[in-house]
Design a protein around this motif. Structure first.
Motif, PDB file in Angstrom:
ATOM      1  N   THR A  80       5.935   8.304   0.221  1.00 55.03           N
ATOM      2  CA  THR A  80       6.522   9.585  -0.147  1.00 55.03           C
ATOM      3  C   THR A  80       5.404  10.600  -0.330  1.00 55.03           C
ATOM      4  OG1 THR A  80       8.381   8.500  -1.253  1.00 55.03           O
ATOM      5  CG2 THR A  80       7.988  10.826  -1.780  1.00 55.03           C
ATOM      6  N   VAL A  81       5.499  11.699   0.418  1.00 55.55           N
ATOM      7  CA  VAL A  81       4.507  12.764   0.326  1.00 55.55           C
ATOM      8  C   VAL A  81       5.190  13.972  -0.301  1.00 55.55           C
ATOM      9  CG1 VAL A  81       2.824  14.161   1.564  1.00 55.55           C
ATOM     10  CG2 VAL A  81       3.412  11.867   2.402  1.00 55.55           C
ATOM     11  N   SER A  82       4.814  14.258  -1.524  1.00 56.27           N
ATOM     12  CA  SER A  82       5.483  15.318  -2.262  1.00 56.27           C
ATOM     13  C   SER A  82       4.593  15.821  -3.385  1.00 56.27           C
ATOM     14  CB  SER A  82       6.803  14.805  -2.849  1.00 56.27           C
ATOM     15  OG  SER A  82       7.418  15.791  -3.650  1.00 56.27           O
ATOM     16  N   SER A  83       4.724  17.113  -3.671  1.00 53.65           N
ATOM     17  CA  SER A  83       3.995  17.678  -4.792  1.00 53.65           C
ATOM     18  C   SER A  83       4.855  17.662  -6.056  1.00 53.65           C
ATOM     19  CB  SER A  83       3.542  19.106  -4.467  1.00 53.65           C
ATOM     20  OG  SER A  83       4.653  19.891  -4.070  1.00 53.65           O
TER      21      SER A  83
ATOM     22  N   GLN B  53      -4.648   3.579   8.073  1.00 54.22           N
ATOM     23  CA  GLN B  53      -5.276   4.542   7.184  1.00 54.22           C
ATOM     24  C   GLN B  53      -4.701   5.914   7.494  1.00 54.22           C
ATOM     25  OE1 GLN B  53      -7.767   4.075   4.601  1.00 54.22           O
ATOM     26  NE2 GLN B  53      -6.949   6.121   4.194  1.00 54.22           N
ATOM     27  N   MET B  54      -4.127   6.542   6.474  1.00 53.52           N
ATOM     28  CA  MET B  54      -3.454   7.826   6.669  1.00 53.52           C
ATOM     29  C   MET B  54      -4.159   8.901   5.853  1.00 53.52           C
ATOM     30  SD  MET B  54       0.513   6.511   6.526  1.00 53.52           S
ATOM     31  CE  MET B  54       0.395   5.953   4.822  1.00 53.52           C
ATOM     32  N   HIS B  55      -4.562   9.957   6.518  1.00 53.54           N
ATOM     33  CA  HIS B  55      -5.205  11.098   5.875  1.00 53.54           C
ATOM     34  C   HIS B  55      -4.372  12.354   6.131  1.00 53.54           C
ATOM     35  CE1 HIS B  55      -8.814   8.892   4.854  1.00 53.54           C
ATOM     36  NE2 HIS B  55      -9.004   8.552   6.116  1.00 53.54           N
ATOM     37  N   ASP B  56      -4.656  13.397   5.333  1.00 51.80           N
ATOM     38  CA  ASP B  56      -3.990  14.695   5.510  1.00 51.80           C
ATOM     39  C   ASP B  56      -2.472  14.530   5.607  1.00 51.80           C
ATOM     40  OD1 ASP B  56      -6.714  15.534   7.712  1.00 51.80           O
ATOM     41  OD2 ASP B  56      -6.495  16.020   5.582  1.00 51.80           O
ATOM     42  N   LEU B  57      -1.948  13.783   4.693  1.00 49.48           N
ATOM     43  CA  LEU B  57      -0.523  13.480   4.747  1.00 49.48           C
ATOM     44  C   LEU B  57       0.321  14.730   4.531  1.00 49.48           C
ATOM     45  CD1 LEU B  57      -0.672  10.064   2.946  1.00 49.48           C
ATOM     46  CD2 LEU B  57       0.427  10.452   5.157  1.00 49.48           C
ATOM     47  N   LEU B  58       1.438  14.758   5.248  1.00 45.96           N
ATOM     48  CA  LEU B  58       2.369  15.877   5.225  1.00 45.96           C
ATOM     49  C   LEU B  58       3.713  15.406   4.669  1.00 45.96           C
ATOM     50  CD1 LEU B  58       1.654  17.082   8.871  1.00 45.96           C
ATOM     51  CD2 LEU B  58       0.720  18.081   6.769  1.00 45.96           C
ATOM     52  N   PRO B  59       4.504  16.315   4.116  1.00 46.45           N
ATOM     53  CA  PRO B  59       5.834  15.907   3.639  1.00 46.45           C
ATOM     54  C   PRO B  59       6.664  15.217   4.720  1.00 46.45           C
ATOM     55  CG  PRO B  59       5.288  18.069   2.770  1.00 46.45           C
ATOM     56  CD  PRO B  59       4.191  17.708   3.735  1.00 46.45           C
ATOM     57  N   GLU B  60       6.479  15.622   5.970  1.00 45.43           N
ATOM     58  CA  GLU B  60       7.240  15.001   7.051  1.00 45.43           C
ATOM     59  C   GLU B  60       6.777  13.598   7.389  1.00 45.43           C
ATOM     60  OE1 GLU B  60       5.857  18.069   6.994  1.00 45.43           O
ATOM     61  OE2 GLU B  60       5.063  18.599   8.979  1.00 45.43           O
ATOM     62  N   ASP B  61       5.706  13.134   6.771  1.00 47.05           N
ATOM     63  CA  ASP B  61       5.295  11.739   6.925  1.00 47.05           C
ATOM     64  C   ASP B  61       6.075  10.816   5.989  1.00 47.05           C
ATOM     65  OD1 ASP B  61       1.934  12.933   7.228  1.00 47.05           O
ATOM     66  OD2 ASP B  61       3.232  12.228   8.854  1.00 47.05           O
ATOM     67  N   THR B  62       6.862  11.401   5.107  1.00 49.50           N
ATOM     68  CA  THR B  62       7.660  10.607   4.185  1.00 49.50           C
ATOM     69  C   THR B  62       8.640   9.729   4.947  1.00 49.50           C
ATOM     70  OG1 THR B  62       7.493  12.236   2.407  1.00 49.50           O
ATOM     71  CG2 THR B  62       9.370  10.724   2.337  1.00 49.50           C
ATOM     72  N   ALA B  63       8.588   8.436   4.681  1.00 50.33           N
ATOM     73  CA  ALA B  63       9.436   7.479   5.396  1.00 50.33           C
ATOM     74  C   ALA B  63       9.182   6.088   4.835  1.00 50.33           C
ATOM     75  CB  ALA B  63       9.119   7.488   6.892  1.00 50.33           C
ATOM     76  N   VAL B  64      10.017   5.162   5.260  1.00 44.16           N
ATOM     77  CA  VAL B  64       9.713   3.749   5.059  1.00 44.16           C
ATOM     78  C   VAL B  64       8.896   3.299   6.264  1.00 44.16           C
ATOM     79  CG1 VAL B  64      10.637   1.429   4.784  1.00 44.16           C
ATOM     80  CG2 VAL B  64      11.825   3.376   3.738  1.00 44.16           C
ATOM     81  N   TYR B  65       7.764   2.706   5.999  1.00 40.45           N
ATOM     82  CA  TYR B  65       6.855   2.255   7.051  1.00 40.45           C
ATOM     83  C   TYR B  65       7.000   0.736   7.213  1.00 40.45           C
ATOM     84  CZ  TYR B  65       4.639   6.800   7.399  1.00 40.45           C
ATOM     85  OH  TYR B  65       4.390   8.141   7.619  1.00 40.45           O
ATOM     86  N   TYR B  66       7.158   0.332   8.467  1.00 35.82           N
ATOM     87  CA  TYR B  66       7.376  -1.074   8.789  1.00 35.82           C
ATOM     88  C   TYR B  66       6.237  -1.607   9.639  1.00 35.82           C
ATOM     89  CZ  TYR B  66      12.219  -0.226   7.367  1.00 35.82           C
ATOM     90  OH  TYR B  66      13.348   0.093   6.671  1.00 35.82           O
ATOM     91  N   CYS B  67       5.710  -2.726   9.225  1.00 35.46           N
ATOM     92  CA  CYS B  67       4.748  -3.455  10.047  1.00 35.46           C
ATOM     93  C   CYS B  67       5.507  -4.164  11.169  1.00 35.46           C
ATOM     94  CB  CYS B  67       4.016  -4.459   9.173  1.00 35.46           C
ATOM     95  SG  CYS B  67       2.758  -5.428  10.022  1.00 35.46           S
TER      96      CYS B  67
ATOM     97  N   GLY C 182       0.762  -1.235   0.000  1.00 34.96           N
ATOM     98  CA  GLY C 182       0.000   0.000   0.000  1.00 34.96           C
ATOM     99  C   GLY C 182       0.792   1.283   0.000  1.00 34.96           C
ATOM    100  N   GLY C 183       2.102   1.227   0.031  1.00 32.69           N
ATOM    101  CA  GLY C 183       2.873   2.455  -0.007  1.00 32.69           C
ATOM    102  C   GLY C 183       2.830   3.096  -1.377  1.00 32.69           C
ATOM    103  N   GLY C 184       3.434   4.284  -1.478  1.00 30.14           N
ATOM    104  CA  GLY C 184       3.483   4.961  -2.763  1.00 30.14           C
ATOM    105  C   GLY C 184       3.733   6.438  -2.626  1.00 30.14           C
ATOM    106  N   LEU C 185       3.506   7.134  -3.727  1.00 30.45           N
ATOM    107  CA  LEU C 185       3.690   8.583  -3.790  1.00 30.45           C
ATOM    108  C   LEU C 185       2.325   9.256  -3.724  1.00 30.45           C
ATOM    109  CD1 LEU C 185       5.383  11.153  -4.401  1.00 30.45           C
ATOM    110  CD2 LEU C 185       5.062  10.626  -6.835  1.00 30.45           C
ATOM    111  N   VAL C 186       2.222  10.253  -2.867  1.00 23.87           N
ATOM    112  CA  VAL C 186       0.957  10.966  -2.719  1.00 23.87           C
ATOM    113  C   VAL C 186       1.267  12.441  -2.504  1.00 23.87           C
ATOM    114  CG1 VAL C 186       0.847  10.560  -0.221  1.00 23.87           C
ATOM    115  CG2 VAL C 186      -1.253  10.974  -1.505  1.00 23.87           C
ATOM    116  N   GLN C 187       0.361  13.303  -2.934  1.00 25.13           N
ATOM    117  CA  GLN C 187       0.538  14.735  -2.732  1.00 25.13           C
ATOM    118  C   GLN C 187       0.190  15.121  -1.304  1.00 25.13           C
ATOM    119  OE1 GLN C 187      -1.794  16.786  -5.698  1.00 25.13           O
ATOM    120  NE2 GLN C 187      -0.213  16.528  -7.257  1.00 25.13           N
ATOM    121  N   PRO C 188       0.748  16.220  -0.819  1.00 28.07           N
ATOM    122  CA  PRO C 188       0.364  16.699   0.511  1.00 28.07           C
ATOM    123  C   PRO C 188      -1.147  16.875   0.614  1.00 28.07           C
ATOM    124  CG  PRO C 188       2.281  17.879  -0.260  1.00 28.07           C
ATOM    125  CD  PRO C 188       1.818  17.036  -1.410  1.00 28.07           C
TER     126      PRO C 188
END
Length: 123
Positions: free
Chosen positions: A120-123, A84-98, A8-14
């Motif tokens: 990755t949260v980036s415009s 479930q992640m909403h209102d993502l911010l650039p500072e949420d950019t990271a590798v997420y580990y279960c 479920g990871g990926g690139l998303v805009q702020p």
């Protein structure tokens, strides 16, 4: 042993949303705590959210910067945990580990980890 597989990871805009999922195989027990950590480049791995099987008032637990934006959920029958992640911010950019955290009867802490998924949260 426990094996964890994230998706479920990926690139998303702020301001966007993403949903991470983790499927656990092996011997998950009801006392195991399941959750998510993240590690940004150059930073230490940090706990983001945790969920037990539903019996403790201490859970769900959230890191302060994600409260109100992230929701952790667990399906005990399927041995899955989601974030479930909403209102993502650039500072949420990271590798997420279960993660599965197990405390044995003698007090030993055991951690099982997934391979990680990039968010990755980036415009």
């Amino acid at each position: 042993q426990v094996q964890l597989m994230e998706s479920g990871g990926g690139l998303v805009q702020p301001g966007g949303s993403l949903r991470l999922s983790c499927a656990a195989s092996g011997n998950i027990v009801s006392s195991d705590v399941m959750g998510w950590y993240r590690q940004a480049t150059g930073k230490q791995r940090e706990l983001v959210a945790q969920m037990d099987s539903g019996s403790s008032p201490y859970y769900p637990w959230y890191e302060s910067s994600v409260k109100g934006r992230f929701t952790v959920s667990r399906d005990n029958a399927k041995n899955t945990v989601s974030l479930q992640m909403h209102d993502l911010l650039p500072e949420d950019t990271a590798v997420y580990y279960c993660n599965v955290w197990r405390r044995t009867i003698d007090g030993t802490n055991i951690n099982f980890w997934g391979q990680g998924t990039q968010v990755t949260v980036s415009s």
